[in-house]
Design a protein around this motif. Structure first.
Motif, PDB file in Angstrom:
ATOM      1  N   GLU A   1       0.607  -1.529  -0.107  1.00 48.41           N
ATOM      2  CA  GLU A   1      -0.351   0.164  -0.038  1.00 48.41           C
ATOM      3  C   GLU A   1       1.595   0.837  -0.209  1.00 48.41           C
ATOM      4  OE1 GLU A   1      -3.440   1.934   2.966  1.00 48.41           O
ATOM      5  OE2 GLU A   1      -2.269   0.416   3.500  1.00 48.41           O
ATOM      6  N   GLN A   2       2.096   1.215   0.670  1.00 45.01           N
ATOM      7  CA  GLN A   2       3.178   2.179   0.849  1.00 45.01           C
ATOM      8  C   GLN A   2       3.736   2.022  -0.048  1.00 45.01           C
ATOM      9  OE1 GLN A   2       5.257   1.237   3.777  1.00 45.01           O
ATOM     10  NE2 GLN A   2       4.239   1.695   5.767  1.00 45.01           N
ATOM     11  N   ALA A   3       3.674   1.681  -1.058  1.00 44.34           N
ATOM     12  CA  ALA A   3       4.410   1.326  -2.810  1.00 44.34           C
ATOM     13  C   ALA A   3       4.121   2.134  -3.479  1.00 44.34           C
ATOM     14  CB  ALA A   3       5.166   0.608  -2.551  1.00 44.34           C
ATOM     15  N   ALA A   4       2.534   1.384  -3.224  1.00 42.87           N
ATOM     16  CA  ALA A   4       1.115   1.619  -4.440  1.00 42.87           C
ATOM     17  C   ALA A   4       1.235   3.557  -4.324  1.00 42.87           C
ATOM     18  CB  ALA A   4      -0.275   1.404  -3.925  1.00 42.87           C
ATOM     19  N   ARG A   5       0.852   4.080  -3.242  1.00 42.59           N
ATOM     20  CA  ARG A   5       1.788   5.188  -2.668  1.00 42.59           C
ATOM     21  C   ARG A   5       2.138   5.977  -2.931  1.00 42.59           C
ATOM     22  NH1 ARG A   5      -3.691   6.923   0.396  1.00 42.59           N
ATOM     23  NH2 ARG A   5      -4.437   5.216   0.673  1.00 42.59           N
ATOM     24  N   ALA A   6       3.454   5.455  -2.935  1.00 46.25           N
ATOM     25  CA  ALA A   6       4.749   6.458  -3.770  1.00 46.25           C
ATOM     26  C   ALA A   6       4.985   6.174  -4.870  1.00 46.25           C
ATOM     27  CB  ALA A   6       5.474   5.765  -2.696  1.00 46.25           C
ATOM     28  N   GLU A   7       4.521   5.663  -5.791  1.00 48.52           N
ATOM     29  CA  GLU A   7       4.197   5.457  -7.265  1.00 48.52           C
ATOM     30  C   GLU A   7       3.246   6.312  -7.459  1.00 48.52           C
ATOM     31  OE1 GLU A   7       3.608   1.315  -8.128  1.00 48.52           O
ATOM     32  OE2 GLU A   7       5.594   0.866  -7.492  1.00 48.52           O
ATOM     33  N   LEU A   8       1.783   6.893  -6.819  1.00 47.57           N
ATOM     34  CA  LEU A   8       0.692   7.564  -7.416  1.00 47.57           C
ATOM     35  C   LEU A   8       1.543   8.592  -6.927  1.00 47.57           C
ATOM     36  CD1 LEU A   8      -1.783   8.291  -8.295  1.00 47.57           C
ATOM     37  CD2 LEU A   8      -2.567   8.290  -5.520  1.00 47.57           C
TER      38      LEU A   8
ATOM     39  N   LEU B   1      -5.626   8.398 -10.625  1.00 53.72           N
ATOM     40  CA  LEU B   1      -4.768   8.989 -11.526  1.00 53.72           C
ATOM     41  C   LEU B   1      -4.407   8.544 -12.409  1.00 53.72           C
ATOM     42  CD1 LEU B   1      -2.504  11.642  -9.118  1.00 53.72           C
ATOM     43  CD2 LEU B   1      -4.125  12.246 -11.261  1.00 53.72           C
ATOM     44  N   VAL B   2      -4.956   6.727 -13.522  1.00 49.23           N
ATOM     45  CA  VAL B   2      -4.517   5.535 -13.633  1.00 49.23           C
ATOM     46  C   VAL B   2      -5.244   6.296 -15.530  1.00 49.23           C
ATOM     47  CG1 VAL B   2      -6.807   4.787 -13.878  1.00 49.23           C
ATOM     48  CG2 VAL B   2      -5.093   3.379 -13.694  1.00 49.23           C
ATOM     49  N   LEU B   3      -5.963   6.949 -15.100  1.00 55.22           N
ATOM     50  CA  LEU B   3      -6.583   6.968 -17.003  1.00 55.22           C
ATOM     51  C   LEU B   3      -6.153   8.488 -17.119  1.00 55.22           C
ATOM     52  CD1 LEU B   3     -10.403   6.710 -16.774  1.00 55.22           C
ATOM     53  CD2 LEU B   3      -8.565   5.081 -17.578  1.00 55.22           C
ATOM     54  N   GLN B   4      -5.282   9.157 -17.036  1.00 55.22           N
ATOM     55  CA  GLN B   4      -4.111  10.334 -17.508  1.00 55.22           C
ATOM     56  C   GLN B   4      -3.193  10.053 -18.091  1.00 55.22           C
ATOM     57  OE1 GLN B   4      -1.449  11.757 -16.518  1.00 55.22           O
ATOM     58  NE2 GLN B   4      -1.634  13.686 -17.431  1.00 55.22           N
ATOM     59  N   PRO B   5      -2.416   9.375 -17.843  1.00 56.70           N
ATOM     60  CA  PRO B   5      -1.349   8.205 -19.050  1.00 56.70           C
ATOM     61  C   PRO B   5      -1.800   8.496 -19.626  1.00 56.70           C
ATOM     62  CG  PRO B   5      -1.451   8.101 -16.125  1.00 56.70           C
ATOM     63  CD  PRO B   5      -1.901   8.579 -16.458  1.00 56.70           C
TER      64      PRO B   5
ATOM     65  N   ARG C   1       1.956  -0.151 -10.892  1.00 59.29           N
ATOM     66  CA  ARG C   1       1.091   0.238  -9.450  1.00 59.29           C
ATOM     67  C   ARG C   1      -0.539  -0.541  -9.564  1.00 59.29           C
ATOM     68  NH1 ARG C   1      -2.217   5.917 -10.667  1.00 59.29           N
ATOM     69  NH2 ARG C   1      -2.650   5.356  -8.596  1.00 59.29           N
ATOM     70  N   LEU C   2      -0.356  -1.028 -11.119  1.00 59.65           N
ATOM     71  CA  LEU C   2      -2.181  -2.148 -11.661  1.00 59.65           C
ATOM     72  C   LEU C   2      -1.104  -3.817 -10.561  1.00 59.65           C
ATOM     73  CD1 LEU C   2      -3.188  -1.432 -15.113  1.00 59.65           C
ATOM     74  CD2 LEU C   2      -4.376  -1.049 -12.829  1.00 59.65           C
TER      75      LEU C   2
END
Length: 372
Positions: free
Chosen positions: A161-168, A263-267, A328-329
């Protein structure tokens, strides 16, 4: 049977009853067997005394298991075995002496028989107690191992979870400067030509930044919120590209409430505009579609622009926006979510995002897509 006040399968009172029943049954069977092979035959007193001896052995084991085992888990193996063995033998001898005190005829008949009975009970207590304590020790170590595995699993989940937040947060930091400077150039060009339009873009940009901060601080968001963010992003891009950029939305209403990472669609949209539409002089169309396919949310962002410069596998470069999304996925969903690039049927490129849907969130099928 589990012992101790913690983690017991049965209450202590029920354990005592079960042990008492098992001890009594075993002792009575021994008494009957002895009576069958002795000269005097089966005597009620003999069965009663055997029943009592069975409870002496059984409850000596139970008491040592409840009282001593939890307290000796940190003691060395040799010391623990010595203490438990002494307790089991002494407890069985004391219980046997108590039974013989209430039934002195055994002692008066044959003192050697009484000593033999005490020795046999002590040995039985050691054997039964040894087996029970070994089992309890193995069970306790297994429980500790499972607890440690669970703690490791929870720690890994927290790290993911922390990694996902860091990546976000990293994605957010990447979007902000790149998009910010492009937008400032657009605003600067419009300030004199169309001040009202420039003001609208400033307000839209502020809303986009508010959403990026919100997405970095929360979990998955409804697809509707992601689409609203993308609409704002595209409205600013349309101010840059003008009529060269056209946008089509084909969204099933049932998909709007389903959750996706923020923010998964913007890229995906940025890739379609920057690498698909921008290189083409006449511009092109960006198509955003979303539908429910079984237990999966399928989102497609396609363009009819320049197409893939490399194969689909080589087009997602390490460290870039799409690779960030893919990582992230993988962090959030393992292998249950995917992102892939492919040539669009009529030319250009399409990015397909598949995200699993929670069973309780699967909507009813049959809702038609809305084309905008």
């Amino acid at each position: 049977m589990r012992s101790g006040a913690r983690g017991t399968a049965f209450p202590l009172s029920l354990q005592v009853l079960l042990w008492g029943a098992a001890n009594s049954a075993g002792g009575a069977m021994v008494g009957i067997a002895v009576g069958v092979f002795r000269e005097g035959g089966i005597e009620p007193t003999l069965i009663l005394v055997s029943l009592l001896f069975g409870n002496v052995v059984g409850f000596t084991v139970l008491i040592s298991m409840i009282v001593l085992s939890p307290r000796l888990r940190t003691v060395g193996t040799v010391a623990r075995a010595a203490i438990l063995g002494l307790a089991l033998f002494a407890g069985s001898i004391a219980g046997t002496a108590l039974v013989l005190y209430f039934f002195p005829l055994f002692v008066l008949r044959d003192l050697r028989q009484a000593l033999a009975i005490g020795t046999i009970n002590g040995i039985l207590a050691l054997l039964v107690g040894g087996v029970v304590h070994v089992y309890e020790g193995l069970r306790w170590r297994l429980a500790e191992s499972l607890r440690e595995v669970e703690e490791v699993r929870l720690a890994e989940a927290r790290l993911k979870e922390q990694a996902a937040r860091a990546e976000l947060a990293a994605l957010q930091a990447r979007i902000n400067p790149h998009f910010f400077f492009n937008t400032l150039n657009t605003i600067s060009a419009l300030v004199e030509e169309d001040p009202a339009r420039a003001g609208e873009i400033v307000e839209t940009l502020a809303g986009l930044f508010r959403y990026t901060f919100k997405a970095a601080a929360t979990g998955p968001v409804p697809l509707a919120e992601e689409l609203q963010f993308v609409r704002g992003y595209l409205s600013i891009e349309k101010a840059r590209f003008g009529e060269r950029l056209r946008v089509i939305h084909e969204i099933e209403p049932a998909a709007l409430s389903l959750k996706v990472p923020g923010l998964v669609l913007q890229p995906l949209v940025e890739n379609a505009v920057g690498h698909g539409i921008a290189p083409v002089g006449k511009g092109g169309t960006v198509r955003i579609a979303a539908r429910v396919a079984g237990n999966t949310l399928l989102v497609e962002v396609g363009d009819d622009g320049a197409g893939l410069a490399h194969g689909p596998r080589d087009s997602i470069k390490e460290g870039h926006g799409l690779d960030n999304v893919r990582q992230r996925l993988a962090t959030l969903y393992g292998g249950n979510a995917t992102l892939e690039l492919a040539p669009a049927p009529g030319g250009g490129t399409v990015a397909r995002l598949r995200v699993p849907i929670e069973p309780s969130a699967v909507p009813a099928a049959g809702a038609a897509a809305r084309r905008i």
